[in-house]
Design an enzyme around this catalytic site. Sequence first.
Site, PDB file in Angstrom:
ATOM      1  N   MET A  89       0.796  -1.231   0.000  1.00 40.30           N
ATOM      2  CA  MET A  89       0.000   0.000   0.000  1.00 40.30           C
ATOM      3  C   MET A  89       0.831   1.285   0.000  1.00 40.30           C
ATOM      4  O   MET A  89       0.328   2.337   0.373  1.00 40.30           O
ATOM      5  CB  MET A  89      -0.952   0.003   1.203  1.00 40.30           C
ATOM      6  N   ASN A 106       2.023  -6.339 -10.211  1.00 39.84           N
ATOM      7  CA  ASN A 106       1.086  -5.910  -9.157  1.00 39.84           C
ATOM      8  C   ASN A 106      -0.276  -6.524  -9.449  1.00 39.84           C
ATOM      9  O   ASN A 106      -0.610  -6.797 -10.611  1.00 39.84           O
ATOM     10  CB  ASN A 106       0.961  -4.381  -9.165  1.00 39.84           C
ATOM     11  N   HIS A 108      -4.384  -5.678  -8.804  1.00 39.53           N
ATOM     12  CA  HIS A 108      -5.272  -4.580  -8.410  1.00 39.53           C
ATOM     13  C   HIS A 108      -6.722  -5.051  -8.577  1.00 39.53           C
ATOM     14  O   HIS A 108      -7.053  -5.686  -9.584  1.00 39.53           O
ATOM     15  CB  HIS A 108      -5.008  -3.350  -9.290  1.00 39.53           C
ATOM     16  N   GLU A 173      -8.902 -13.015  -7.640  1.00 38.05           N
ATOM     17  CA  GLU A 173      -7.490 -12.626  -7.504  1.00 38.05           C
ATOM     18  C   GLU A 173      -6.625 -13.834  -7.170  1.00 38.05           C
ATOM     19  O   GLU A 173      -5.512 -13.998  -7.687  1.00 38.05           O
ATOM     20  CB  GLU A 173      -7.326 -11.576  -6.395  1.00 38.05           C
TER      21      GLU A 173
END
Length: 220
Positions: A89, A106, A108, A173
């Site tokens: 973060m 990454n 998201h 995810e």
Amino acid sequence: MARLRIGVLISGRGSNLQALLDTAADPAYPAQIVCAISNRADAAGLARAEAAGVARHVVAIADRRAFAEAADRILRAAGVELVALAGFMRLLDAGFVEAWRDRMLNIHPSLLPAFPGLHAQRQALAAGVKFAGCTVHFVRPAVDSGPIVAQAVVPVEDGDDEASLSARILAAEHRLYPWAIRLYAEGRLRIDGDRVFAAGAGAPLFAALNPAEPLASPGG
Ligand code: GRF
């Protein structure tokens, strides 16, 4: 074949780290997690790394450049070949992003480039989109930007709130990140400008509609 050495950067819960640890527990998976770095000492994900026998490090340094230097030292000492941001973060130092260019991913919780930044799922609900999802992308200096490796789509349901939509996206995810990293580890990704092509992996053969169409009755 040697397994690709991954370093994971986290800030909190670490459920994506857990998904990667679980996947990499299979010796046939072409990557292994060799270290986890958190910028917060209280990140729950640190215990997940410990339980899996993976080296864990806390780098609680506020200064962006100093954090990057410390993290970089750890990653290089561990022989890391690919950095995976997983719920990390903090904004990263531009020099660090450049040093790991095309070697840092990454995840998201939106279908980028829609809804970058914080509270992506809340942004999606507010915008009234009918599909949401998640994205794995190579990291570039701007927040949540960079060539897209893979996306997973989930429907937004009428009764959704931020929690229910987030949970649906999170389950996706946990499938998407290990898959995207497998493609990288197998050397199947080619970056061409803003596009990424995955050798030998095609697109799904469907179009999903939301609201869903009624099932076609026999004979139309
Ligand atoms: C995930 O939704 C991820 O996409 C976002 O932050 C969240 C981290 O969750 N970047 P966890 O720490 O992996 O459980």
